[in-house]
Design a protein around this motif. Structure first.
Motif, short mmCIF file in Angstrom:
data_model
loop_
_atom_site.label_atom_id
_atom_site.label_comp_id
_atom_site.label_asym_id
_atom_site.label_seq_id
_atom_site.Cartn_x
_atom_site.Cartn_y
_atom_site.Cartn_z
N HIS A 149 41.92 34.25 38.45
CA HIS A 149 42.28 34.46 37.05
C HIS A 149 41.04 34.44 36.14
O HIS A 149 40.80 35.37 35.38
N HIS A 155 38.66 37.29 33.49
CA HIS A 155 38.02 37.24 32.16
C HIS A 155 36.54 37.58 32.27
O HIS A 155 35.98 38.31 31.46
N GLU A 158 44.85 38.51 28.06
CA GLU A 158 45.17 37.91 29.37
C GLU A 158 45.53 38.97 30.42
O GLU A 158 45.91 38.62 31.53
N SER A 175 42.90 39.01 33.48
CA SER A 175 42.96 37.78 34.27
C SER A 175 44.24 37.71 35.10
O SER A 175 44.21 37.41 36.29
ZN LIG Z 1 43.19 33.23 30.90
#
Ligand SMILES: [Zn+2]
Length: 603
Positions: free
Chosen positions: A386, A390, A414, A417
């Protein structure tokens, strides 16, 4: 076992902040430079931002300042985050915070002077500017909602007061609320806010788990009126600001910054509520059967499907796993992953005074840094996948865009990720024929990734929307009303699959998100785009990967709908949402089939 001090942990388990500054002296030099840059900007430009060229020059200086300030701030904050007991770190972070407050108040003239200019001047500056085009476009967009300089000044002077509801909420929750211990079958158990949310909600002993829920809810209820009053003050203030700034309604005001339409927002909440419910009810039934529960209650929903199965992983194995699991994203992505492990971007260490949880910080012009609470668990590897999402995102947009164009909307941020979580799961599932391993991988995707984003936060979003509707029509809310809304919310979603134990209706008291505008729904939005894009990559391979890289490169030069479109995902329809929900359904089917195979349990 007592945790080690920061200076006792092996360097290879820590991140290497010398990648930002080799020595504290270098940091100090940049810290001084930033303050000088701010002074220079003030001297050179204050009172003079009246023509396109001067505006562009000023913003070019601001851009340089922001780049340096980002590094100075990251170094100060990251070193503190792994060692709160270090007074040198504390002092550095404190000095940075104070300096930045001064600098930003010194430089408020930039936006306010630009906003006073006629549209033609701003448009002229947009034409001329290289790095600040979108910065200026955003100002132009804000202009109709800007009040007179006098009024803006008065509002700014009240900013701390406007933050009071959140402060009161936190005081009630974190300072005043003291939880008494509770007793089950003659044994006493301690209780606390995070103890309940991190441990008891997952407790396998049903008596203890349910007793903990009751004790927790009883304490919450004692604070329902103060919490409701703080929240009512929050939403009323937002409504007042929406009105004075000339927004159609409070929703328009709150969605403005995110660059999201009301339609996109509503669709997210409505489609998930309606279509995901049957799948999640089935999952709840499966948990009930697996644990042999008389009834499935709200207090049982967090139970893991197979708590005894917990493969151990080392950081080296994690490297290998994510490397393979994300290799579909291409060679340069894999080389970033190698670099992250080999050049020590990741902080695995466990030590006193280190922040918990996980995050990824991506200072402009440098590599990313990832903080973890590493426990040798497979779930930690998902966290790495995850956070690397990013890192990959900002590696792309930080090098392709100006610093002003790297402020990605909450609706989208998000997506990269969570896409990694989906890709990683799909890969991991194929690496083993062991049904128990496969089920664990799939259940993890449901109980962590999708439950968190599509259930927990989406129920919050549904509730929030009902509250804002009342506020928008000039009404107010109190504890009784809020509990009534939340109960209806849970009934709507869980139907008769889950018994809403007394206290479930108080869930509205538990989230700080409600003090951050329309934030809760964005969790599901990012993951919706992520699921559709991941599925496209798995289907089409290279062309889809190339499109995805363009999306990552784009930073905030496009709005969320534009970013999704570039990835081949059309969020102006409910197609991607339906696809994500069907995918969740198919995973739950697979989990049910595996459970039948492993335990002989049919759900
Ligand atoms: Zn995150």
């Amino acid at each position: 076992m007592e945790l080690a001090r920061r200076d006792e942990v092996p360097a290879e388990l820590t991140w290497d902040l010398s990648l930002i500054y080799a020595t504290p002296e270098e940091w100090q030099a940049d810290f001084d430079a930033v303050q000088k840059m701010a002074d220079d900007i003030e001297t050179q430009f204050k009172g003079k931002l009246t023509d396109p060229q001067t505006i562009v020059d000023c913003l070019a200086h601001l851009e340089e300042l922001e780049k340096k300030a980002y590094l100075v701030g990251s170094y100060a904050e990251l070193s503190t985050s792994v060692d709160y007991y270090n007074t040198e770190n504390q002092e550095r972070a404190g000095r940075f915070g104070a300096a930045m407050a001064q600098i930003s108040s010194k430089l408020t003239f930039i936006d306010s002077e630009i906003l006073l200019q006629p549209d033609e001047v701003i448009k002229g500056a947009i034409e001329l500017s290289k790095g600040a085009k979108n910065y200026l476009k955003d100002l132009l967009r804000k202009k109709p909602h800007q009040l007179s300089p006098e009024t803006e000044k008065v509002l700014a002077a009240f900013s701390q007061t406007f933050g009071a509801p959140y402060e009161i909420y936190n005081m009630a929750k974190l300072a005043d609320m003291q939880f008494p211990s509770f007793t089950v079958n003659g044994k006493e158990y301690p209780l606390g806010y995070s103890l309940f949310e991190d441990d008891y909600e997952y407790e396998r002993d049903t008596d203890v788990r349910r007793a903990a829920f009751k004790a927790f809810s009883d304490k919450l209820r004692q604070y329902e009126n103060v919490t409701a009053a703080a929240y009512n003050a929050q939403v009323t203030t937002e409504k007042v600001e929406a009105t004075v700034r000339g927004f159609k309604d409070v929703f328009d005001f709150l969605l403005f910054e995110q660059k999201v339409t009301r339609e996109m927002y509503d669709r997210q909440i409505d489609v998930i509520t309606e279509r995901l419910a049957p799948h999640m009810r089935r999952y709840a039934k499966l948990i009930q059967k697996k644990y042999g529960l008389d009834e499935m209650t709200f207090a049982d929903l967090k139970l893991p499907l197979d708590p005894d199965f917990d493969p151990k992983v080392t950081p080296e194995e994690a490297h290998k796993l994510v490397r393979e699991g994300l290799s579909i994203l291409g060679e340069d992505y894999v080389s970033m992953i190698d670099e992250a492990f080999e050049k020590r971007w990741i902080d695995f260490a466990k030590n006193q005074g280190k922040e918990t949880g996980g995050f990824c910080a991506s200072p402009y012009g440098k590599n990313s840094f990832i903080l973890l609470s590493w426990n040798d668990r497979m779930s930690d590897v998902f966290t790495i996948a995850h956070e690397l999402g990013h890192a990959g995102h900002f590696r792309h947009c930080n090098s392709a865009q100006s610093i002003f164009d790297t402020e990605v909307s909450g609706y989208f941020v998000e997506a990269p990720s969570t896409m990694n979580e989906v890709l990683f799961t799909d890969h991991l599932k194929q690496t083993s024929t062991d049904p128990r391993f496969r089920r664990w991988v799939l259940a993890n995707l449901i109980s962590n990734t999708y439950y968190h984003n599509f259930v927990t936060h989406l129920r919050e979003a549904w509730y929030q929307r009902e509250v804002y509707k009342i506020i928008d029509e000039g009404g107010t809310v109190n504890a009784e009303k809020l509990s009534e809304i939340f109960k209806k919310n849970l009934e709507l979603f869980w139907g008769d699959a889950v018994v809403l134990t007394e206290g479930a209706e108080l869930t509205w008291m538990r989230q700080p998100h409600y003090y951050m505008g329309l934030y809760s729904y964005t969790y599901s939005a990012g993951l919706t785009v992520a699921t559709a894009a991941a599925k496209r990559i798995e289907r089409e391979g290279q062309p889809a990967v190339e499109d995805w890289k363009k999306v990552l490169d784009a930073g905030s030069t496009l709005d969320p709908a534009g970013l999704a479109k570039l990835a081949g995902v059309d969020i102006s329809t409910d197609g991607p949402l339906r696809e994500a929900i069907d995918y969740i359904g198919s995973i739950i089917d697979e989990i049910c089939a595996l459970t039948k195979e492993i335990d002989g349990i049919e759900a």
